[in-house]
Design an enzyme around this catalytic site. Structure first.
Site, PDB file in Angstrom:
ATOM      1  N   SER A 149       0.900  -1.251   0.075  1.00 20.53           N
ATOM      2  CA  SER A 149       0.072   0.029   0.086  1.00 20.53           C
ATOM      3  C   SER A 149       1.021   1.377   0.055  1.00 20.53           C
ATOM      4  CB  SER A 149      -0.824   0.048   1.222  1.00 20.53           C
ATOM      5  OG  SER A 149      -1.362   1.306   1.486  1.00 20.53           O
ATOM      6  N   TYR A 162      -2.049  -0.857  10.267  1.00 19.65           N
ATOM      7  CA  TYR A 162      -2.150  -1.070   9.082  1.00 19.65           C
ATOM      8  C   TYR A 162      -0.750  -0.464   8.415  1.00 19.65           C
ATOM      9  CZ  TYR A 162      -3.935  -0.969   4.114  1.00 19.65           C
ATOM     10  OH  TYR A 162      -4.221  -1.146   2.831  1.00 19.65           O
TER      11      TYR A 162
HETATM   12  P1  NDP Z   1     -11.660  -6.211   0.734  1.00 18.25           P
HETATM   13  O1  NDP Z   1     -12.384  -5.898   2.035  1.00 18.25           O
HETATM   14  O2  NDP Z   1     -12.562  -5.575  -0.630  1.00 18.25           O
HETATM   15  O3  NDP Z   1     -11.499  -7.916   0.430  1.00 18.25           O
HETATM   16  C1  NDP Z   1     -10.597  -8.494   1.163  1.00 18.25           C
HETATM   17  C2  NDP Z   1     -10.492  -9.901   0.808  1.00 18.25           C
HETATM   18  O4  NDP Z   1      -9.783 -10.542   1.819  1.00 18.25           O
HETATM   19  C3  NDP Z   1     -11.751 -10.666   0.931  1.00 18.25           C
HETATM   20  O5  NDP Z   1     -11.722 -11.721  -0.243  1.00 18.25           O
HETATM   21  C4  NDP Z   1     -11.770 -11.525   2.296  1.00 18.25           C
HETATM   22  O6  NDP Z   1     -12.350 -12.668   2.314  1.00 18.25           O
HETATM   23  C5  NDP Z   1      -9.973 -11.603   2.348  1.00 18.25           C
HETATM   24  N1  NDP Z   1      -9.712 -12.015   3.910  1.00 18.25           N
HETATM   25  C6  NDP Z   1      -9.688 -10.836   4.820  1.00 18.25           C
HETATM   26  N2  NDP Z   1      -9.143 -11.567   5.933  1.00 18.25           N
HETATM   27  C7  NDP Z   1      -8.966 -12.854   5.575  1.00 18.25           C
HETATM   28  C8  NDP Z   1      -8.479 -13.881   6.297  1.00 18.25           C
HETATM   29  N3  NDP Z   1      -8.465 -13.760   7.771  1.00 18.25           N
HETATM   30  N4  NDP Z   1      -8.472 -14.953   5.673  1.00 18.25           N
HETATM   31  C9  NDP Z   1      -8.745 -15.419   4.706  1.00 18.25           C
HETATM   32  N5  NDP Z   1      -9.107 -14.426   3.767  1.00 18.25           N
HETATM   33  C10 NDP Z   1      -9.509 -13.133   4.480  1.00 18.25           C
HETATM   34  O7  NDP Z   1     -10.241  -5.371   0.292  1.00 18.25           O
HETATM   35  P2  NDP Z   1      -9.456  -4.842  -0.899  1.00 18.25           P
HETATM   36  O8  NDP Z   1      -9.827  -5.482  -2.125  1.00 18.25           O
HETATM   37  O9  NDP Z   1      -9.718  -3.403  -0.757  1.00 18.25           O
HETATM   38  O10 NDP Z   1      -8.131  -4.941  -0.525  1.00 18.25           O
HETATM   39  C11 NDP Z   1      -7.073  -6.095  -0.963  1.00 18.25           C
HETATM   40  C12 NDP Z   1      -5.810  -5.560  -0.546  1.00 18.25           C
HETATM   41  O11 NDP Z   1      -5.364  -4.426  -1.095  1.00 18.25           O
HETATM   42  C13 NDP Z   1      -5.448  -5.541   1.115  1.00 18.25           C
HETATM   43  O12 NDP Z   1      -4.038  -6.140   1.273  1.00 18.25           O
HETATM   44  C14 NDP Z   1      -5.381  -4.068   1.284  1.00 18.25           C
HETATM   45  O13 NDP Z   1      -4.337  -3.782   2.247  1.00 18.25           O
HETATM   46  C15 NDP Z   1      -4.657  -3.598  -0.179  1.00 18.25           C
HETATM   47  N6  NDP Z   1      -5.073  -2.340  -0.633  1.00 18.25           N
HETATM   48  C16 NDP Z   1      -6.231  -1.739  -0.818  1.00 18.25           C
HETATM   49  C17 NDP Z   1      -6.233  -0.441  -1.312  1.00 18.25           C
HETATM   50  C18 NDP Z   1      -7.825   0.087  -1.504  1.00 18.25           C
HETATM   51  O14 NDP Z   1      -7.890   1.214  -1.799  1.00 18.25           O
HETATM   52  N7  NDP Z   1      -8.441  -0.804  -1.312  1.00 18.25           N
HETATM   53  C19 NDP Z   1      -5.299   0.486  -1.264  1.00 18.25           C
HETATM   54  C20 NDP Z   1      -3.931  -0.186  -1.037  1.00 18.25           C
HETATM   55  C21 NDP Z   1      -3.733  -1.642  -0.743  1.00 18.25           C
HETATM   56  P3  NDP Z   1     -13.903 -12.452   2.437  1.00 18.25           P
HETATM   57  O15 NDP Z   1     -14.674 -11.898   1.389  1.00 18.25           O
HETATM   58  O16 NDP Z   1     -14.371 -14.072   2.853  1.00 18.25           O
HETATM   59  O17 NDP Z   1     -14.208 -11.936   3.767  1.00 18.25           O
END
Ligand code: NDP
Length: 258
Positions: A149, A162
């Protein structure tokens, strides 16, 4: 006859953690579009199955699998990766994407919440990465892409855990490189800027924050999940064969300009 390009992922198998929605969903789509077979992943099996069906319609049942396990639990990770490797086939690509956010000032941050964020956003990449690397290392090849990020480099109030996790992930990428690159693995990170997803919807809806993002970002807009696909395809492919231990910021220039 089509000439294969070094970006082609045909015949490769990729696991994208947290690909049931959001950025991971888009990254899995990008890898499958480049030819890879994908193993979708998440925590909620119902949501995961809905996503699997969407992918199966788009890319064909034979190129799409799905598995649910908790990336913070060592035993679940070990069982999940063993299942993929033994029942579905060898992994060529791992994208450590699963992550969560928790917004609260450091003085009010409970240690349980600190631990939850660190284990989901940092320890998970160690656990899944280690388990996958145990298989990739004897094969002498493999690609790991960690999703960081802008907080891998920059801080912002209320997201201390985070920020610590994403900064740690940048150095974990280097640590994996230090130990595994000589055996043929490439480990890199992609660090997205502010991307419009479910995780950031509240920020997009906040007029003050939205204006700040558009002014603070040289490209003057939020990122999209499509903006991340090309860089991840590249880092997952032979086209990046001599790229090791790097964190590539996909942030519209945010970390390049004050
Ligand atoms: P979302 O909240 O949309 O999706 C998160 C995903 O991670 C889901 O598939 C969720 O599964 C899964 N997940 C969360 N916890 C667990 C766990 N303990 N075990 C297994 N699966 C898990 O997140 P984003 O798409 O926004 O973010 C994805 C990545 O990108 C993250 O690492 C985030 O930090 C990074 N990021 C995001 C940004 C943004 O602007 N959105 C910017 C920079 C980085 P389930 O659906 O089953 O809950």
């Amino acid at each position: 006859m089509n000439t294969p390009t070094p970006f082609d992922l045909t015949g490769r198998r990729a696991l994208v953690t947290g690909s049931s929605r959001g950025i991971g969903h888009a990254l899995a789509d990008g890898l499958a579009s480049a030819g890879a077979s994908v193993v979708l992943h998440g925590l909620d099996p119902h949501r995961l199955e809905l996503t699997r069906k969407v992918f199966a319609e788009r890319f064909g049942e034979e190129r799409v699998e799905a598995i649910a396990f908790d990336v913070t639990d060592e035993d679940s990770v070990a069982r999940g990766i063993a299942h993929i490797e033994e029942k579905l086939g060898e992994l060529d690509i791992l994208v450590n994407n699963a992550g969560i956010q928790h917004r609260v000032p450091l003085l009010d941050l409970a240690v349980e919440d600190w631990n939850r964020v660190i284990s989901t956003d940092l320890t998970s990449a160690f656990l899944v990465g280690r388990e996958v690397a145990r298989r990739m290392l004897p094969r002498g090849r493999g690609k790991i892409v960690n999703i960081g990020s802008v907080q891998s480099d920059l801080a912002r109030p209320t997201i201390g855990a985070y920020t610590a996790a994403k900064g740690g992930l940048r150095n974990l990428t280097r640590a994996m490189t230090a130990e595994w690159a000589a055996a043929g693995l490439q480990i890199n990170a992609v660090a997205p800027g502010y991307i419009h997803t479910e995780m950031t919807q509240a920020l997009v809806d906040d007029p003050e924050f939205n204006t700040w993002i558009c002014k603070r970002t040289p490209a003057a807009r939020w990122g999209t999940v499509q903006d991340l696909m090309g860089p991840v395809q590249w880092l997952a492919s032979d086209a990046s064969a001599y790229v090791n231990g790097q964190t590539i910021f996909i942030d519209g220039g945010m970390t390049a300009v004050v």
